[in-house]
Design a protein around this motif. Structure first.
Motif, short mmCIF file in Angstrom:
data_model
loop_
_atom_site.label_atom_id
_atom_site.label_comp_id
_atom_site.label_asym_id
_atom_site.label_seq_id
_atom_site.Cartn_x
_atom_site.Cartn_y
_atom_site.Cartn_z
N PRO A 244 2.18 7.42 -0.83
CA PRO A 244 3.37 6.71 -1.34
C PRO A 244 4.15 5.98 -0.25
O PRO A 244 4.10 6.34 0.92
CB PRO A 244 4.21 7.84 -1.95
N THR A 245 4.87 4.98 -0.67
CA THR A 245 5.63 4.12 0.24
C THR A 245 7.00 4.70 0.57
O THR A 245 7.47 4.60 1.70
CB THR A 245 5.80 2.72 -0.37
N GLY A 249 8.80 9.72 -2.79
CA GLY A 249 7.40 9.71 -3.21
C GLY A 249 6.52 10.52 -2.26
O GLY A 249 5.62 11.24 -2.69
N LYS A 250 6.79 10.39 -0.95
CA LYS A 250 6.04 11.16 0.04
C LYS A 250 6.23 12.66 -0.18
O LYS A 250 5.28 13.46 -0.07
CB LYS A 250 6.49 10.78 1.46
N VAL A 285 -0.82 7.83 -6.79
CA VAL A 285 0.13 7.12 -5.92
C VAL A 285 0.80 5.92 -6.61
O VAL A 285 2.02 5.74 -6.48
CB VAL A 285 -0.55 6.70 -4.60
N ASN A 289 4.83 5.76 -6.78
CA ASN A 289 5.59 4.64 -6.21
C ASN A 289 6.52 4.00 -7.25
O ASN A 289 7.67 3.67 -6.95
CB ASN A 289 4.64 3.57 -5.66
N SER A 290 6.01 3.83 -8.46
CA SER A 290 6.85 3.20 -9.50
C SER A 290 8.02 4.09 -9.89
O SER A 290 9.10 3.58 -10.23
CB SER A 290 6.00 2.89 -10.73
N MET A 293 10.60 4.15 -6.53
CA MET A 293 11.04 2.91 -5.90
C MET A 293 12.56 2.78 -5.95
O MET A 293 13.15 2.92 -7.02
CB MET A 293 10.40 1.71 -6.60
#
Length: 304
Positions: A244-245, A249-250, A285, A289-290, A293
């Motif tokens: 994830p970004t 998320g991470k 992932v 991410n969605s 965000m």
């Protein structure tokens, strides 16, 4: 004055960090575990590392030649993929299987999905799983340290009880790069200090395995010091393309990897679940991410 202005798309500030520099840092971080693996498992470990790296580089070169694509070997991603796969293999594995694994990682998992930045999962992890499914006997034959003839079970597979010192310094059977905790931690700290990786995924992954193993009655120290947990959490779960970004998320990704790992270790017929957990979370992932965000400043939900 107006004629001196240049209008261009972002980014406008460049850090100088490139794929090549990042991959070089990863190679440097992996070297302690690789050298130590050769030290305790002997020349066969060195041969497998060389074969995996050479096969990965050759596969990428031939693919680019066949499709008349630009040479991408300079970014060092093929070298990293081959090195990571080698460290996830037992030193007893036949050389041709190791070469096949690298070819699968580069051609099938990476290039057939569009090359760097487009692969759906970590190439080394996926190739290891393919080898485990295809050649289970060869992939689960481990040599004792300093012996190329005596096979033994790993701590997770019902091997003998090991002391904390033996686990910390890798004095037990396992894959080439997974056994030495101290070498993997040194590599991980180097990547964090160089800001190549964020500690969120490794810490949440390892911490989740520790807590859930303890809750289920397993030895939490052995759970985090045995198997491929540290190798996977530090070097493969943190892959830029397949993790994830955003920070939340991470965290979700690391916890998810930890839960799946413990479930497989405790309730499945396989003693190790790190590779499968990372692969499953790689597939999730885009959804993570969605969901995580950050909302732009001033953003408001659509009114129905």
């Amino acid at each position: 004055m107006r004629n001196n202005l240049t209008v261009s798309s972002s980014p406008h500030i460049h850090s100088g960090v490139t794929s090549q520099s990042i991959m070089l840092d990863v190679i440097i971080a992996l070297l302690p575990a690789a050298v130590y693996g050769v030290f305790i498992f002997g020349w066969r470990a060195a041969v497998l590392i060389a074969v995996c790296v050479a096969s990965a580089v050759l596969s990428e070169f031939l693919w680019n030649k066949a499709l008349k694509k630009p040479n991408s070997l300079g970014d060092l991603t093929a070298v990293v993929t081959g090195l990571l796969l080698a460290l996830n293999l037992p030193s007893s594995l036949p050389v041709w299987m190791a070469a096949l694994g690298s070819a699968i990682a580069i051609i099938v998992v990476k290039q057939m999905f569009g090359g760097l930045g487009h692969n759906f999962a970590n190439p080394a992890i996926t190739a290891r799983i393919v080898l485990m499914v295809s050649f289970p006997a060869a992939m689960t034959k481990f040599f004792e340290p300093f012996s190329m003839t005596v096979s033994s079970a790993t701590p997770l597979a019902g091997g003998a009880e090991y002391t904390l010192r033996e686990l910390f310094f890798g004095m037990h059977a396992g894959t080439i790069g997974e056994t030495s905790v101290v070498m993997l931690v040194i590599g991980g700290l180097y990547l964090v200090m160089r800001r190549v990786i964020s500690p969120i995924i490794p810490v949440s992954f390892i911490g989740t395995v520790f807590v859930f193993s303890w809750v289920l009655g397993a030895n939490p120290i052995q759970a985090i010091f045995s198997g491929g947990l540290l190798l996977g959490a530090i070097f493969m779960a943190t892959d830029y393309v397949t993790s994830p970004t955003f920070n939340w998320g991470k965290l979700i990704f690391g916890i998810g990897c930890g839960i799946i790992t413990v479930v497989i270790r405790q309730f499945a017929s396989l003693p190790e679940g790190v590779s499968y957990s990372i692969l499953v979370m790689n597939l999730l992932v885009p959804h993570i991410n969605s969901l995580t965000m950050p909302k732009p400043f001033g953003w408001e939900a659509d009114k129905k």
